[in-house]
Design an enzyme around this catalytic site. Structure first.
Site, PDB file in Angstrom:
ATOM      1  CG  HIS A 127      -2.233  -0.730   0.866  1.00  0.00           C
ATOM      2  ND1 HIS A 127      -3.363  -0.107   0.405  1.00  0.00           N
ATOM      3  CD2 HIS A 127      -2.513  -2.039   0.886  1.00  0.00           C
ATOM      4  CE1 HIS A 127      -4.299  -1.005   0.181  1.00  0.00           C
ATOM      5  NE2 HIS A 127      -3.817  -2.189   0.464  1.00  0.00           N
ATOM      6  CG  ASP A 190      -9.595   6.085   8.873  1.00  0.00           C
ATOM      7  OD1 ASP A 190     -10.257   5.889   9.900  1.00  0.00           O
ATOM      8  OD2 ASP A 190      -9.134   7.191   8.571  1.00  0.00           O
ATOM      9  CD  GLU A 301     -11.046   9.533  10.504  1.00  0.00           C
ATOM     10  OE1 GLU A 301     -11.513   9.621   9.339  1.00  0.00           O
ATOM     11  OE2 GLU A 301     -10.184   8.692  10.830  1.00  0.00           O
TER      12      GLU A 301
END
Length: 552
Positions: A127, A190, A301
């Protein structure tokens, strides 16, 4: 955070794209990269990237006595990442079965000294955003192969509860195994399908960071293989200089191979809430108010929404409006809106008390009353919410596309200036990806790590999580999105806004020096101490292998 005793030590297109809302902290997996001299503007093809001394490298590595194995072909996957923009083929991929395999490989390269310019990068779940876990004509270590030993839990009192994991382990697996014991890590990203080593090499930031700090705050101990091939156990009490350096150190001083992660009792349920604001000052005031409270939500958030049609109607698949009639009348088209997203964790027997606490917290906020949407989900479903979006995007072929993300940390004193210029001016819609925005308390962050933040007690994370269509020349095209990001960065520089990049991407050492500021001297010292030949992490483009060899 003090370490416990160590008697055991032991990883329809635009609508769908907008589901990909909260994948933060997910950058390179074990971002161990260095400054290589290669240009990163043009991807390298398979045929053009075979080094002239390939046979020598192959023969040399084959002589190593390791438990795992090297692959010298069919490793295109090692030249790809989530960013899907840079593709640099290595000369070999190591699939380690033990820490000794990693140590032996790096020590072998180190002992070759200036006779080779071979570099080494660790890759977890792939990632990275801009090739940070790639090693052009070097060795990529597949960290997911390093799953031994198995997770080991220590369940003493709450202060001494932890799990020892391989750095190649995914956070989602740690969650599931911890829950079997009624436990959970404290701080998350997340997106959970990330390797432990990668997030700890950056920071690991999400909506719990205001309360527990990032993931680098919640680790007691590390095992690290340095650029010399040394295997070192470190913590705040033992080899502390390496411990602090590796946390947020972008893989520059060593490859994390094991980590001791702090745990706490796990809840079973989550109340998940969204509300909207039309005024940024009111929105930011309420966010800052919530993170300052002793008894607040467990997750805070937010995100920016620009010129979206049918926004609230789209939420109905997951959330229920408190007032359906008023919600139906609300229009989001042509507006710049700000969504506050919060969550409260609880157990079923605490439902009534939790509902009361949530009502009290919401009563102090000044959101648009008709936009209150709520949902009640399991703890696992909440934490793993982005994976659901991932599966839908994969089905549509919209996951493996370029992701030119930009992640910024903006000091509280400048957030209004930033919002005024960027939201609605530089950016006129959010159709190609979500924009996260939320404040964190620096007082909750561990001091002395390599992580760089603005020089204020409260700062905002703003993440532009764009997805680009490779063949498009419109607003959803890669060129347009990169141009917008450049305008944002130019604004920050011209106005001296005090911005720092999270998951930073710079092209040369001078830019990196500016990024680190007063921390650069310590950063460079640690590099010369733990990776003096600049073997590790070429993809970050901080230190160059050739320069390091010349200085020896």
């Amino acid at each position: 955070m003090k370490s416990p005793p160590t008697h055991v030590f032991f990883k329809h297109k635009s609508m769908l794209l907008r589901l990909l809302i909260f994948i933060l902290g997910i950058c390179s997996i074990n971002k161990t990269n260095l400054c290589c001299d290669q240009t990163f503007a043009t991807p390298i093809s398979s045929s053009s990237s075979i080094p002239s001394n390939f046979s020598v490298i192959q023969s040399s590595l084959k002589q190593l006595n390791i438990e795992g194995y090297f692959s010298f072909k069919n490793f295109d996957h090692a030249a790809k990442d989530f960013g899907n923009r840079y593709h640099f083929l290595p000369s070999a991929v190591l699939y380690p079965k033990s820490v000794s395999d990693i140590s032996s490989t790096i020590k072998h390269v180190f002992d070759m000294g200036s006779n080779t310019d071979l570099t080494v990068a660790a890759r977890g779940h792939g990632h990275s955003l801009e090739g940070q876990a790639q090693a052009y004509q070097g060795v990529v270590i597949n960290m997911e192969s390093l799953r031994a030993p198995a997770m080991r839990f220590h369940t003493g009192n709450q202060e001494l509860t932890f799990v020892d994991v391989s750095a190649g382990e995914l956070w989602i697996n740690i969650l599931h195994e911890s829950l079997k014991l009624g436990l959970t890590p404290k701080s998350w990203t997340d997106y959970l399908h990330l390797a432990v080593g990668g997030t700890l090499s950056n920071a690991g930031i999400s909506g719990q960071a205001f309360k527990h700090g990032p993931q680098i705050n919640n680790v007691y101990q590390l095992e690290v293989v340095t650029g010399k091939g040394e295997v070192i156990t470190c913590s705040e009490e033992q080899n502390a200089d390496l411990f602090y350096g590796v946390l947020g150190g972008l893989g520059q001083f060593g490859i994390i191979t094991r980590a001791r992660i702090a745990l706490e009792p796990a809840p079973k349920k989550v109340k998940w809430i969204r509300v909207l604001y039309s005024d940024f000052s009111t929105f930011s005031y309420d966010q800052e108010h919530l993170i300052s409270l002793e008894n607040s939500f467990d997750y805070i958030e937010g995100f920016v929404i620009i010129n979206r049609t049918g926004l609230l109607n789209n939420w109905r698949s997951t959330f229920n409006p408190k007032d359906p009639l008023l919600a139906k009348e609300f229009s989001s088209e042509g507006k710049v809106l700000y969504c506050l997203e919060v969550a409260k964790y609880f157990n079923p027997e605490e439902t009534t008390k939790t509902d009361q606490n949530v009502d009290v917290l919401l009563s102090k906020l000044n959101y648009i009353q008709s936009t209150l949407f709520q949902s009640e989900v399991s703890y696992v479903d909440f934490l793993d919410r982005v994976h659901v979006s991932e599966m839908k995007l994969r089905e549509k072929g919209l996951w493996d596309i370029p992701h030119p993300w930009l992640n910024l940390l903006i000091p509280k004193s400048k957030i209004h200036d930033f919002a005024r210029e960027v939201f609605g001016k530089i950016l006129t819609d959010t159709s190609h990806g979500p924009i996260l925005i939320y404040p964190v308390n620096k007082s909750k962050w561990r001091k002395g790590t390599s992580m760089v933040t603005p020089d204020e007690d409260v700062f905002y994370l703003i993440a532009f999580l764009s997805s680009a269509m490779s063949s498009s020349t419109g607003n959803d095209g890669l060129r347009h999105i990169l141009a917008q990001s450049k305008r944002i960065l130019n604004f920050c520089e011209e106005t001296n806004i005090g911005m720092k990049q999270y998951l930073p991407n710079y092209k040369n050492k001078e830019e990196w020096k500016d990024h680190f500021g007063h921390q650069w001297e310590a950063f460079a010292r640690r590099k010369s101490t733990y990776d003096p030949l600049a073997i590790l992490a070429p993809g970050q483009r901080i230190f160059r292998r050739a320069e390091a060899c010349e200085q020896q």
